[in-house]
Write a protein that holds these residues in place. Structure first.
Motif, PDB file in Angstrom:
ATOM      1  N   GLY A 111       0.820  -1.205   0.000  1.00 27.83           N
ATOM      2  CA  GLY A 111       0.000   0.000   0.000  1.00 27.83           C
ATOM      3  C   GLY A 111       0.852   1.252   0.000  1.00 27.83           C
ATOM      4  O   GLY A 111       2.033   1.221  -0.361  1.00 27.83           O
ATOM      5  N   VAL A 112       0.224   2.314   0.424  1.00 26.75           N
ATOM      6  CA  VAL A 112       0.885   3.624   0.418  1.00 26.75           C
ATOM      7  C   VAL A 112       0.568   4.337   1.721  1.00 26.75           C
ATOM      8  O   VAL A 112      -0.552   4.231   2.225  1.00 26.75           O
ATOM      9  N   ASN A 113       1.529   4.984   2.301  1.00 22.63           N
ATOM     10  CA  ASN A 113       1.264   5.904   3.412  1.00 22.63           C
ATOM     11  C   ASN A 113       0.971   7.270   2.828  1.00 22.63           C
ATOM     12  O   ASN A 113       1.670   7.735   1.920  1.00 22.63           O
ATOM     13  N   TYR A 114      -0.062   7.893   3.331  1.00 19.89           N
ATOM     14  CA  TYR A 114      -0.528   9.142   2.715  1.00 19.89           C
ATOM     15  C   TYR A 114      -1.330   9.971   3.707  1.00 19.89           C
ATOM     16  O   TYR A 114      -1.757   9.486   4.739  1.00 19.89           O
ATOM     17  N   ARG A 115      -1.525  11.220   3.347  1.00 22.50           N
ATOM     18  CA  ARG A 115      -2.463  12.107   4.039  1.00 22.50           C
ATOM     19  C   ARG A 115      -3.309  12.728   2.947  1.00 22.50           C
ATOM     20  O   ARG A 115      -2.753  13.288   2.003  1.00 22.50           O
ATOM     21  N   SER A 116      -4.614  12.585   3.048  1.00 23.72           N
ATOM     22  CA  SER A 116      -5.425  13.213   2.021  1.00 23.72           C
ATOM     23  C   SER A 116      -6.720  13.780   2.552  1.00 23.72           C
ATOM     24  O   SER A 116      -7.269  13.325   3.548  1.00 23.72           O
ATOM     25  N   ALA A 117      -7.159  14.814   1.882  1.00 21.12           N
ATOM     26  CA  ALA A 117      -8.404  15.480   2.245  1.00 21.12           C
ATOM     27  C   ALA A 117      -9.222  15.725   0.990  1.00 21.12           C
ATOM     28  O   ALA A 117      -8.669  16.023  -0.066  1.00 21.12           O
ATOM     29  N   MET A 118     -10.524  15.562   1.136  1.00 20.09           N
ATOM     30  CA  MET A 118     -11.451  15.908   0.063  1.00 20.09           C
ATOM     31  C   MET A 118     -12.392  16.973   0.592  1.00 20.09           C
ATOM     32  O   MET A 118     -12.958  16.800   1.678  1.00 20.09           O
ATOM     33  N   ILE A 119     -12.557  18.043  -0.151  1.00 22.89           N
ATOM     34  CA  ILE A 119     -13.490  19.087   0.250  1.00 22.89           C
ATOM     35  C   ILE A 119     -14.569  19.202  -0.812  1.00 22.89           C
ATOM     36  O   ILE A 119     -14.266  19.292  -2.007  1.00 22.89           O
TER      37      ILE A 119
END
Lengths: 231, 231
Positions: free
Chosen positions: B111-119
């Motif tokens: 997998g992938v380590n990530y930080r994400s936001a959807m607005i």
């Protein structure tokens, strides 16, 4: 900022009249029809943003992709109606590499150097087992070359739990901006301000072993040599 | 790969039944309701991917954003019908930071380590001149702090040629994955394979002056000190 404005003009508005200045600007931020540019952009990364329409509204989902030169593969969860059904809904897959900030003499001329590609189409669910395994291999090898022959291959249950989608590269749009700011030959050059580019670089760091890993397990060569290299 | 699959489950399918293992996995890739997590993700970057629907199909456009804690600002070209009209069409603005590759013992658990936001929301065109100038200042200072007081401010003509959109942060979704692979406590640990994380790092490079710049023009301090620092 050019980065934002240019893209909005892609196929969604009138073509602006062109003079020498805008032609000069256009040459720095170029659309490209070269297949090699598309291939290079896809080869340079492993994360894309997939746009779908769900109940009439947009959703932009970051996900990993792999590419074999003809087809782009990515995951669609078995729980996602709009993607797994396939064959109905168009997607837009965008791959973006941000290369630096363009620092101009005026704020209006500030921008970003970038390479980006948009691929449009209706993704095809890959269900035939041999094709699916091969597609997953492409996906895996694109982001982590060498792992397919190292880590444990998916078993039947895992394959069944994985929804793989394939998107043809037929309908794609590429845009690239490189170089210094555009206002070096204009009136603002007389302001005596500094102008140029601040590049952005992405690199792999150092491997971090799983804390539960026994100490005598060494990282395989194909992973070790990736450390401290550019993306 | 978790990175792709998890996101598809956001609001677009049935909730999967949970056992100890999936609960454990879910804890590593966490949705968050913490406003501080959203703020941190927005503060950590300056490029977003904006999803819009044009004639029923999705378009995902990379663009620069700025944020003041309440509102996200980004450009919409004056030539873009779907965005400038505003007040009608919902967008999805996604901000993603990819932090590393998660290298598991099985390919399925990669997998992938990530930080994400959807607005989500309907962006509001900012037309009132004072508000527009302030919004542009927020946008500029977010990506290039210090430039607003250094470079030439936009004049009336440039302001008129800039379409600025404002999006409230009310409706946002955050997802973060950190940490080692999930299969360290499972049967695959007996395979004796290496597992862990290969981090991805993004840093600013060294300033590149515009070639036409006179040699005696020095870069201002607020730009010079950004060199060789993390994004």
């Amino acid at each position: 900022m050019i980065f934002g404005s240019d893209w909005w003009e892609v196929g969604v508005g009138p073509v602006l009249p062109e003079n020498e200045r805008t032609r000069h600007r256009r040459l720095r931020a170029q659309g490209s029809r070269e297949r090699s540019d598309l291939d290079a952009i896809l080869a340079a990364g492993f994360v894309c943003h997939v746009g779908v329409v769900v109940d009439g509204t947009p959703l932009v989902v970051p996900t990993v992709y792999g590419c074999d030169g003809e087809t782009l593969y990515f995951h669609g969860s078995v729980a996602s109606r709009s993607l797994v059904a396939g064959g109905q809904d168009e997607v837009c897959v965008t791959v973006t590499h941000v290369d630096g900030l363009v620092l101009a003499r005026s704020l209006f001329e500030h921008g970003v150097n970038y390479r980006s590609a948009m691929i449009f189409g209706v993704p095809r669910p890959v269900t035939e087992p041999e094709e699916k395994l091969e597609g997953l291999r492409v996906l895996s090898e694109h982001s982590v070359p060498g792992q397919w022959d190292y880590a444990r291959l998916p078993n039947k249950k895992e394959l069944a739990a994985t929804a793989l989608l394939a998107l043809s590269l037929e309908e794609a749009s590429v845009k690239i901006r490189v170089g210094p700011p555009d206002d070096g030959d204009g009136p603002d050059a007389a302001l005596g301000l500094w102008a140029g580019v601040l590049p952005l670089r992405t690199t792999w760091g150092e491997l971090e072993p799983d804390p539960v890993l026994p100490e005598d397990v060494e990282a395989p060569d194909h992973l070790a040599r990736r450390q401290n290299t550019p993306l």
